[in-house]
Each structure stands twice: as C-alpha cells, then as structure tokens.
Design a protein around this motif. Structure first.
Motif, PDB file in Angstrom:
ATOM      1  N   TYR A  56      11.948  43.463  -8.099  1.00 28.08           N
ATOM      2  CA  TYR A  56      10.628  43.843  -8.612  1.00 28.08           C
ATOM      3  C   TYR A  56      10.535  43.567 -10.109  1.00 28.08           C
ATOM      4  CZ  TYR A  56       6.573  46.678  -9.823  1.00 28.08           C
ATOM      5  OH  TYR A  56       5.365  47.106 -10.303  1.00 28.08           O
ATOM      6  N   ALA A  57      11.590  43.928 -10.851  1.00 28.12           N
ATOM      7  CA  ALA A  57      11.555  43.724 -12.298  1.00 28.12           C
ATOM      8  C   ALA A  57      11.472  42.242 -12.643  1.00 28.12           C
ATOM      9  CB  ALA A  57      12.789  44.350 -12.930  1.00 28.12           C
ATOM     10  N   ARG A  58      12.273  41.425 -11.950  1.00 25.71           N
ATOM     11  CA  ARG A  58      12.351  40.003 -12.299  1.00 25.71           C
ATOM     12  C   ARG A  58      11.158  39.204 -11.810  1.00 25.71           C
ATOM     13  NH1 ARG A  58      18.231  37.525 -11.243  1.00 25.71           N
ATOM     14  NH2 ARG A  58      16.995  35.724 -11.902  1.00 25.71           N
ATOM     15  N   MET A  59      10.707  39.467 -10.595  1.00 21.43           N
ATOM     16  CA  MET A  59       9.705  38.628  -9.953  1.00 21.43           C
ATOM     17  C   MET A  59       8.281  39.143 -10.086  1.00 21.43           C
ATOM     18  SD  MET A  59      11.852  36.409  -9.029  1.00 21.43           S
ATOM     19  CE  MET A  59      10.717  35.306  -8.167  1.00 21.43           C
ATOM     20  N   ILE A  60       8.121  40.416 -10.419  1.00 17.27           N
ATOM     21  CA  ILE A  60       6.764  40.980 -10.462  1.00 17.27           C
ATOM     22  C   ILE A  60       6.445  41.540 -11.848  1.00 17.27           C
ATOM     23  CG2 ILE A  60       5.222  42.744  -9.516  1.00 17.27           C
ATOM     24  CD1 ILE A  60       6.718  42.504  -6.875  1.00 17.27           C
ATOM     25  N   ALA A  61       7.260  42.494 -12.327  1.00 16.52           N
ATOM     26  CA  ALA A  61       6.925  43.182 -13.573  1.00 16.52           C
ATOM     27  C   ALA A  61       6.985  42.257 -14.786  1.00 16.52           C
ATOM     28  CB  ALA A  61       7.878  44.371 -13.768  1.00 16.52           C
ATOM     29  N   ILE A  62       8.041  41.486 -14.906  1.00 17.28           N
ATOM     30  CA  ILE A  62       8.182  40.624 -16.083  1.00 17.28           C
ATOM     31  C   ILE A  62       7.119  39.520 -16.117  1.00 17.28           C
ATOM     32  CG2 ILE A  62       9.694  38.897 -17.149  1.00 17.28           C
ATOM     33  CD1 ILE A  62      12.016  40.723 -16.630  1.00 17.28           C
ATOM     34  N   PRO A  63       6.871  38.803 -15.012  1.00 17.75           N
ATOM     35  CA  PRO A  63       5.768  37.829 -15.049  1.00 17.75           C
ATOM     36  C   PRO A  63       4.420  38.485 -15.353  1.00 17.75           C
ATOM     37  CG  PRO A  63       7.195  37.381 -13.191  1.00 17.75           C
ATOM     38  CD  PRO A  63       7.635  38.695 -13.757  1.00 17.75           C
ATOM     39  N   TRP A  64       4.216  39.698 -14.850  1.00 18.52           N
ATOM     40  CA  TRP A  64       2.960  40.411 -15.100  1.00 18.52           C
ATOM     41  C   TRP A  64       2.809  40.725 -16.587  1.00 18.52           C
ATOM     42  CZ3 TRP A  64       1.649  45.594 -16.461  1.00 18.52           C
ATOM     43  CH2 TRP A  64       0.330  45.940 -16.204  1.00 18.52           C
ATOM     44  N   LEU A  65       3.906  41.187 -17.215  1.00 15.05           N
ATOM     45  CA  LEU A  65       3.858  41.455 -18.649  1.00 15.05           C
ATOM     46  C   LEU A  65       3.686  40.168 -19.456  1.00 15.05           C
ATOM     47  CD1 LEU A  65       6.672  44.129 -19.073  1.00 15.05           C
ATOM     48  CD2 LEU A  65       4.223  44.469 -19.446  1.00 15.05           C
ATOM     49  N   GLY A  66       4.145  39.053 -18.872  1.00 15.30           N
ATOM     50  CA  GLY A  66       4.028  37.780 -19.573  1.00 15.30           C
ATOM     51  C   GLY A  66       2.655  37.143 -19.475  1.00 15.30           C
ATOM     52  N   GLY A  67       1.733  37.771 -18.747  1.00  7.56           N
ATOM     53  CA  GLY A  67       0.368  37.265 -18.672  1.00  7.56           C
ATOM     54  C   GLY A  67       0.065  36.440 -17.449  1.00  7.56           C
ATOM     55  N   SER A  68       0.915  36.453 -16.444  1.00  8.66           N
ATOM     56  CA  SER A  68       0.649  35.686 -15.229  1.00  8.66           C
ATOM     57  C   SER A  68      -0.440  36.353 -14.411  1.00  8.66           C
ATOM     58  CB  SER A  68       1.926  35.562 -14.390  1.00  8.66           C
ATOM     59  OG  SER A  68       2.331  36.837 -13.918  1.00  8.66           O
ATOM     60  N   SER A  69      -0.964  35.622 -13.453  1.00 10.26           N
ATOM     61  CA  SER A  69      -1.997  36.138 -12.539  1.00 10.26           C
ATOM     62  C   SER A  69      -3.195  36.685 -13.290  1.00 10.26           C
ATOM     63  CB  SER A  69      -1.417  37.222 -11.620  1.00 10.26           C
ATOM     64  OG  SER A  69      -0.325  36.718 -10.882  1.00 10.26           O
ATOM     65  N   ASN A  70      -3.643  35.948 -14.294  1.00 10.88           N
ATOM     66  CA  ASN A  70      -4.832  36.320 -15.061  1.00 10.88           C
ATOM     67  C   ASN A  70      -4.671  37.661 -15.776  1.00 10.88           C
ATOM     68  OD1 ASN A  70      -6.210  33.978 -14.169  1.00 10.88           O
ATOM     69  ND2 ASN A  70      -6.769  35.020 -12.259  1.00 10.88           N
ATOM     70  N   ASN A  71      -3.445  37.949 -16.221  1.00 12.04           N
ATOM     71  CA  ASN A  71      -3.195  39.192 -16.942  1.00 12.04           C
ATOM     72  C   ASN A  71      -2.919  38.929 -18.424  1.00 12.04           C
ATOM     73  OD1 ASN A  71      -3.416  41.159 -14.861  1.00 12.04           O
ATOM     74  ND2 ASN A  71      -1.464  40.470 -14.031  1.00 12.04           N
ATOM     75  N   ALA A  72      -3.596  37.966 -18.985  1.00 12.08           N
ATOM     76  CA  ALA A  72      -3.366  37.612 -20.384  1.00 12.08           C
ATOM     77  C   ALA A  72      -3.661  38.777 -21.320  1.00 12.08           C
ATOM     78  CB  ALA A  72      -4.221  36.402 -20.768  1.00 12.08           C
ATOM     79  N   MET A  73      -4.718  39.545 -21.038  1.00 12.99           N
ATOM     80  CA  MET A  73      -5.069  40.675 -21.895  1.00 12.99           C
ATOM     81  C   MET A  73      -4.001  41.759 -21.824  1.00 12.99           C
ATOM     82  SD  MET A  73      -7.595  40.385 -23.850  1.00 12.99           S
ATOM     83  CE  MET A  73      -7.730  42.105 -24.264  1.00 12.99           C
ATOM     84  N   THR A  74      -3.423  41.919 -20.633  1.00 10.37           N
ATOM     85  CA  THR A  74      -2.349  42.904 -20.493  1.00 10.37           C
ATOM     86  C   THR A  74      -1.186  42.540 -21.390  1.00 10.37           C
ATOM     87  OG1 THR A  74      -2.984  43.297 -18.194  1.00 10.37           O
ATOM     88  CG2 THR A  74      -0.785  44.009 -18.860  1.00 10.37           C
TER      89      THR A  74
END
Length: 292
Positions: free
Chosen positions: A109-127
């Motif tokens: 979860y940390a490697r494949m979901i949380a870290i990419p999410w924090l990096g702005g993937s899946s249209n999460n640039a503002m995050t």
C-alpha cells in the motif's frame, strides 16, 4: 463391517497456556515501552519487562514441550490424535502466512498507492502541493516530512549472506529429515546440528545488520515509512527465526536421547514445516524489501 474407533487422549488441565499468555503480554508491553524509551532517550523499565517476558516464554516453551514429550513417549497418543496435531500445525502456519501477508500488504500500500498519490498521480497534483511540496514519488523513501534523511539498506553484503544461510539451512534440515526416515541417526544428528548453527549465525548477522543500520546508515524507527516497514518485517521475521531455532534445539535434544523413529516423528516434521515456512518468508522479504 463395523468401524473401529481409537481412543482419543484428552490431557489433564495445564497451567502452561496462561503462563504463555502472561509472557506474550509482558513481551508486548516491554517491547512497546522499550521502543518509546529508546526513541526519546529516556531510561525506563521497558527493557526489563521485555527480558522477563522472553524468559517466561522460554520457560513455558520448554515446560510445555516436556509435558508433550512425556505424553508421547508414554504411548498415550493415537493416529487419530496425530491427525489433529497435523491439522493444528497446518492452521497455525496458515495463521502465520496471514500475519506476514498483513505486513507485506502495508508495504504494498505504501509503495504502490500512498507514495504515488503523494507524488501527484491520478490527478492529485494539488494534493502534492498542499501536503508535501516538491515530493518525489520514489522508493525507498529516505526522507520524512520533517526533514529526517536516511540511507536505504542494500541487498548486497549481510542480507545476501543471510539469504544463502537460510537456503542452505533448509537443505540441511531436509537431509536431516531424510536421515530420520531412513533411520540414519548420525546423518540426522549432524544435519540437524548444522541447521541449528546456521540459524544462530543468521540471527547474529541480523544483529550486526541492525547495528550497521543504526550506526552507519542512520536507518532507525524514526526514518519514516521506509524505516518502519524495514524493521517491522525483518524484526518479526527474526523473532520467528528465534522461535524456530529454539524448536530445532528441542528436537536436537530429543534426537540425542533416542526419540523419534521412521514411523513416528510428527514433532520433528512439524518443526521442519515451520522452519521451511520461515525460509520462504525470508526469500519473499529479501526480494520485496531489499531488492525491489
């Protein structure tokens, strides 16, 4: 034709389960306080409580094993009870599989979901800009939001050596089992003794690896998600190797006393199952924690 039923031995009430429960409770409390005290640089009783719990657990293991051995050597067990033991050991190993699956799941979860999410993937640039500006989605994550940096543990050196040690220990334990089935007691004793030495060597080198991580790499429990998952997975695996080594030592003492025969040796087989399971977990851990 009338079916023949065997007598099913029901042991007397034992105090060992409650002793084991108290030991595990002390280990949990002691380990938790020891970690907190270590991170804060405080002196406390966590280490002492942990030591008492470990000693009590060892007393429970040897005491309970002794009762089981006496019952077995007295001829109280039947084939029907042997099937129950096999089912119980199988379910125990399955529970251990699920135990490690939860921690590998956290790593995934940390490697494949949380870290990419924090990096702005899946249209999460503002995050990315709000939570951690400038964050780069790479693994291992060697920097925490608070600015603590560390160095990742490579797979070369001690981890690779420990992998070879455990793989060789599975081979030596297999030949010990073959020696038992063929009633070759010298082969059984020698191969089982070598397996125990390899297990102790693995634990010694893992301690050296932890010293290297803390002293030279700055890799500690305060090193963010990478440090947490690293010590969580390798630490719990080391605990299982310790337990497996204790089991093999008990089996070795029984072998020296002439216990086990080619026809009746499930205790040895159960210890072998557990050791091979621990080895398989390490191979997965070596691949997903150290290499990938």
């Amino acid at each position: 034709m009338q079916q023949e039923y065997q007598k099913y031995y029901v042991p007397a009430q034992s105090y060992w389960p409650i002793v084991g429960a108290i030991a595990l409770f002390l280990i949990a409390v002691g380990a938790g306080n020891f970690v907190i005290e270590s991170t804060r640089g405080e002196a406390g009783y966590g280490g002492n409580i942990l030591t008492v719990g470990v000693v009590l657990l060892l007393v429970m293991l040897f005491g309970w094993f002794k009762d089981q051995i006496n019952e077995s050597m007295s001829g109280l067990y039947s084939d029907q009870l042997g099937q129950s033991y096999r089912q119980g050991m199988s379910w125990f190993i399955f529970s251990e599989v699920m135990f490690f699956a939860a921690f590998f799941g956290a790593l995934f979860y940390a490697r494949m979901i949380a870290i990419p999410w924090l990096g702005g993937s899946s249209n999460n640039a503002m995050t990315n800009e709000v939570l951690w500006p400038g964050f780069q989605a790479i693994w291992p994550l060697v920097e925490t939001p608070g600015g603590v940096t560390t160095t990742s543990m490579g797979w070369m050196g001690l981890p690779a050596i420990n992998t070879v040690i455990l793989l060789v220990s599975s081979v030596t334990l297999h030949f010990a089992h073959v020696g038992l089935e063929q009633n070759k007691r010298k082969q059984l004793t020698a191969m089982l003794g070598i397996t125990i030495l390899l297990g102790c060597l693995f634990l010694f080198l893992q301690v050296e690896e932890y010293i290297h991580a803390y002293r030279d790499l700055g890799l500690t429990l305060q090193s963010g998600i990478y440090g947490n998952t690293f010590f969580l997975l390798t630490g719990f695996h080391g605990m299982h190797v310790t337990l497996g080594t204790i089991i093999l030592m008990v089996l070795f003492l029984r072998v020296l006393k002439g216990h086990f025969s080619p026809e009746s040796h499930f205790a040895f087989q159960a210890g072998s199952w557990y050791w091979h399971f621990v080895d398989v977990v390490w191979v997965m851990l070596f691949v997903f924690v150290y290499i990938l």
